[in-house]
Design a protein around this motif. Structure first.
Motif, PDB file in Angstrom:
ATOM      1  N   PRO A 125      34.420  42.605  41.896  1.00  0.00           N
ATOM      2  CA  PRO A 125      35.217  42.789  43.116  1.00  0.00           C
ATOM      3  C   PRO A 125      35.794  44.197  43.136  1.00  0.00           C
ATOM      4  CG  PRO A 125      36.358  41.381  41.549  1.00  0.00           C
ATOM      5  CD  PRO A 125      35.000  41.614  40.992  1.00  0.00           C
ATOM      6  N   ALA A 126      36.254  44.620  44.294  1.00  0.00           N
ATOM      7  CA  ALA A 126      36.666  46.013  44.486  1.00  0.00           C
ATOM      8  C   ALA A 126      37.713  46.470  43.475  1.00  0.00           C
ATOM      9  CB  ALA A 126      37.173  46.203  45.912  1.00  0.00           C
ATOM     10  N   GLU A 127      38.767  45.676  43.277  1.00  0.00           N
ATOM     11  CA  GLU A 127      39.840  46.135  42.396  1.00  0.00           C
ATOM     12  C   GLU A 127      39.384  46.237  40.942  1.00  0.00           C
ATOM     13  OE1 GLU A 127      43.179  43.550  42.532  1.00  0.00           O
ATOM     14  OE2 GLU A 127      42.163  41.855  41.552  1.00  0.00           O
ATOM     15  N   VAL A 128      38.473  45.369  40.541  1.00  0.00           N
ATOM     16  CA  VAL A 128      37.945  45.421  39.174  1.00  0.00           C
ATOM     17  C   VAL A 128      37.015  46.616  39.023  1.00  0.00           C
ATOM     18  CG1 VAL A 128      36.542  44.215  37.458  1.00  0.00           C
ATOM     19  CG2 VAL A 128      38.196  42.941  38.849  1.00  0.00           C
ATOM     20  N   ALA A 129      36.171  46.836  40.029  1.00  0.00           N
ATOM     21  CA  ALA A 129      35.267  47.991  39.993  1.00  0.00           C
ATOM     22  C   ALA A 129      36.061  49.292  39.930  1.00  0.00           C
ATOM     23  CB  ALA A 129      34.357  47.975  41.217  1.00  0.00           C
ATOM     24  N   ASP A 130      37.118  49.375  40.716  1.00  0.00           N
ATOM     25  CA  ASP A 130      37.941  50.593  40.706  1.00  0.00           C
ATOM     26  C   ASP A 130      38.556  50.816  39.323  1.00  0.00           C
ATOM     27  OD1 ASP A 130      37.399  51.049  43.350  1.00  0.00           O
ATOM     28  OD2 ASP A 130      39.299  50.256  44.102  1.00  0.00           O
ATOM     29  N   ASP A 176      31.545  49.228  43.672  1.00  0.00           N
ATOM     30  CA  ASP A 176      31.759  47.829  44.056  1.00  0.00           C
ATOM     31  C   ASP A 176      30.455  47.066  43.907  1.00  0.00           C
ATOM     32  OD1 ASP A 176      34.192  48.804  44.734  1.00  0.00           O
ATOM     33  OD2 ASP A 176      34.124  48.212  46.842  1.00  0.00           O
ATOM     34  N   GLY A 177      30.535  45.861  43.381  1.00  0.00           N
ATOM     35  CA  GLY A 177      29.342  45.038  43.240  1.00  0.00           C
ATOM     36  C   GLY A 177      28.559  45.263  41.963  1.00  0.00           C
ATOM     37  N   THR A 178      28.999  46.201  41.124  1.00  0.00           N
ATOM     38  CA  THR A 178      28.325  46.422  39.844  1.00  0.00           C
ATOM     39  C   THR A 178      28.386  45.136  39.013  1.00  0.00           C
ATOM     40  OG1 THR A 178      28.866  48.780  39.810  1.00  0.00           O
ATOM     41  CG2 THR A 178      28.347  47.756  37.701  1.00  0.00           C
ATOM     42  N   GLU A 179      27.287  44.776  38.390  1.00  0.00           N
ATOM     43  CA  GLU A 179      27.253  43.548  37.603  1.00  0.00           C
ATOM     44  C   GLU A 179      28.086  43.700  36.335  1.00  0.00           C
ATOM     45  OE1 GLU A 179      23.761  40.499  36.794  1.00  0.00           O
ATOM     46  OE2 GLU A 179      23.645  42.159  35.353  1.00  0.00           O
ATOM     47  N   LEU A 180      28.993  42.741  36.118  1.00  0.00           N
ATOM     48  CA  LEU A 180      29.843  42.719  34.937  1.00  0.00           C
ATOM     49  C   LEU A 180      29.813  41.327  34.321  1.00  0.00           C
ATOM     50  CD1 LEU A 180      33.014  44.575  36.317  1.00  0.00           C
ATOM     51  CD2 LEU A 180      31.181  45.569  34.938  1.00  0.00           C
ATOM     52  N   VAL A 181      30.251  41.242  33.088  1.00  0.00           N
ATOM     53  CA  VAL A 181      30.407  39.947  32.429  1.00  0.00           C
ATOM     54  C   VAL A 181      31.798  39.405  32.775  1.00  0.00           C
ATOM     55  CG1 VAL A 181      30.615  38.752  30.206  1.00  0.00           C
ATOM     56  CG2 VAL A 181      28.839  40.494  30.541  1.00  0.00           C
ATOM     57  N   VAL A 182      31.872  38.156  33.199  1.00  0.00           N
ATOM     58  CA  VAL A 182      33.153  37.578  33.602  1.00  0.00           C
ATOM     59  C   VAL A 182      33.364  36.238  32.914  1.00  0.00           C
ATOM     60  CG1 VAL A 182      32.135  36.472  35.652  1.00  0.00           C
ATOM     61  CG2 VAL A 182      34.601  36.909  35.564  1.00  0.00           C
ATOM     62  N   PHE A 195      34.278  42.353  31.675  1.00  0.00           N
ATOM     63  CA  PHE A 195      33.844  43.328  30.676  1.00  0.00           C
ATOM     64  C   PHE A 195      32.570  44.012  31.165  1.00  0.00           C
ATOM     65  CE2 PHE A 195      36.024  39.874  28.489  1.00  0.00           C
ATOM     66  CZ  PHE A 195      36.907  40.531  27.665  1.00  0.00           C
ATOM     67  N   ARG A 196      32.361  45.240  30.720  1.00  0.00           N
ATOM     68  CA  ARG A 196      31.112  45.928  31.030  1.00  0.00           C
ATOM     69  C   ARG A 196      29.950  45.206  30.343  1.00  0.00           C
ATOM     70  NH1 ARG A 196      31.430  51.420  32.707  1.00  0.00           N
ATOM     71  NH2 ARG A 196      33.564  52.216  32.846  1.00  0.00           N
ATOM     72  N   ARG A 231      27.489  36.538  34.466  1.00  0.00           N
ATOM     73  CA  ARG A 231      27.496  37.874  35.055  1.00  0.00           C
ATOM     74  C   ARG A 231      27.663  37.748  36.566  1.00  0.00           C
ATOM     75  NH1 ARG A 231      22.959  41.373  31.613  1.00  0.00           N
ATOM     76  NH2 ARG A 231      23.671  40.682  29.545  1.00  0.00           N
ATOM     77  N   ALA A 232      28.474  38.630  37.129  1.00  0.00           N
ATOM     78  CA  ALA A 232      28.770  38.556  38.563  1.00  0.00           C
ATOM     79  C   ALA A 232      29.089  39.953  39.081  1.00  0.00           C
ATOM     80  CB  ALA A 232      29.951  37.617  38.807  1.00  0.00           C
ATOM     81  N   PRO A 233      28.941  40.149  40.404  1.00  0.00           N
ATOM     82  CA  PRO A 233      29.297  41.448  40.990  1.00  0.00           C
ATOM     83  C   PRO A 233      30.789  41.696  40.874  1.00  0.00           C
ATOM     84  CG  PRO A 233      27.930  40.142  42.492  1.00  0.00           C
ATOM     85  CD  PRO A 233      28.371  39.223  41.395  1.00  0.00           C
TER      86      PRO A 233
END
Length: 263
Positions: A116-121, A127-133, A152-153, A112-114
């Protein structure tokens, strides 16, 4: 091999032209080490600094790669991007056999990681929302040609196989469809060119001033809600994009209004 001192072209560019031609001709094969910089300088009768500028130029173009303490080698790896991410789904929603044979994807990180801007958008979150990567590197002939990540969310992927550091025996999107319970129905690809991050340059073994191509791929379910957001970055000079498509024929003009013809 020689240069023309009276030519308008700078000496290092004249040398680059000749080395480039020899590489294309096959005098030096992919993976083969070039003569040392002092040796090349002696061949052309120029200073070592001139040859260093030549090597720097060919590295930016992606033809050469320098291994510290070892020497300069012909890179010779050029990746063809055919229809961008559509290739990941294949003709029958699966791997393209020829791509799987030539390119090997290595999973390097899952967690899980914050965002990045383009992924959050793309996900419509802050921005910085924790997601599974799931991060990966693609290699061919042991040369890195792609660095990428799939996001992924947490509410979708938590506790599923998507959070486990393991390679699947099928394409990631098929695993995600089963784990999340939503089908991939459509997708968008956004391609851009930029300078690499320091980490990308190190992984791809390119100079920090070598441009890269960056792809943002967003896959949606039938309700147009994002299921996965993936990123892929390739060394620009070593990557070509090919799109093949049909061009529609001319549409015949409609018949004129009979009433107008009689007027």
């Amino acid at each position: 091999m020689s240069i023309n001192p009276g030519a308008a072209e700078f000496p290092h560019r004249q040398i680059a032209d000749q080395l480039r031609e020899r590489i294309r001709r096959g005098d030096w094969a992919p993976g083969e080490r070039l003569p040392s910089i002092p040796a090349i300088a002696e061949m052309f009768g120029v200073a070592k600094q001139t040859v260093q500028r030549t090597v720097d130029q060919l590295r930016v173009e992606g033809l050469l790669i320098t291994k510290p303490g070892s020497g300069t080698y012909v890179r010779g790896t050029k990746r063809r991007l055919n229809r961008l991410s559509r290739g990941r789904y294949g003709g029958f929603r699966g791997y393209h056999a020829d791509l799987a044979a030539r390119y090997r994807q290595h999973l390097v990180e899952v967690g899980r990681a914050p965002a990045p801007a383009e992924v959050a958008d793309a996900f419509g979150v802050r921005d910085g929302t924790e997601l599974v990567v799931r991060r990966h590197v693609v290699r061919t002939e042991d040369v890195p040609v792609e660095v990428g990540a799939s996001w992924f969310r947490v509410e979708d992927a938590a506790g599923t196989s998507l959070e486990r550091r393991e390679a699947f025996g099928r394409p990631l999107y098929q695993e995600a469809e089963e784990a999340i319970g939503r089908r991939y129905a459509s997708a968008t690809d956004t391609l851009s060119a930029r300078q690499p991050s320091r980490e990308e340059a190190e992984i791809l073994q390119i100079r920090p001033d070598t441009p890269v191509l960056h792809l943002l791929h967003v896959a949606f379910d039938p309700g147009h809600k994002p299921v996965e957001v993936s990123q892929a970055t390739w060394p620009g000079p070593m990557t070509t994009l090919t799109e093949e498509y049909k061009i529609p024929g001319p549409t015949p003009d409609p018949d004129p209004d009979p009433g107008m013809a009689l007027a």
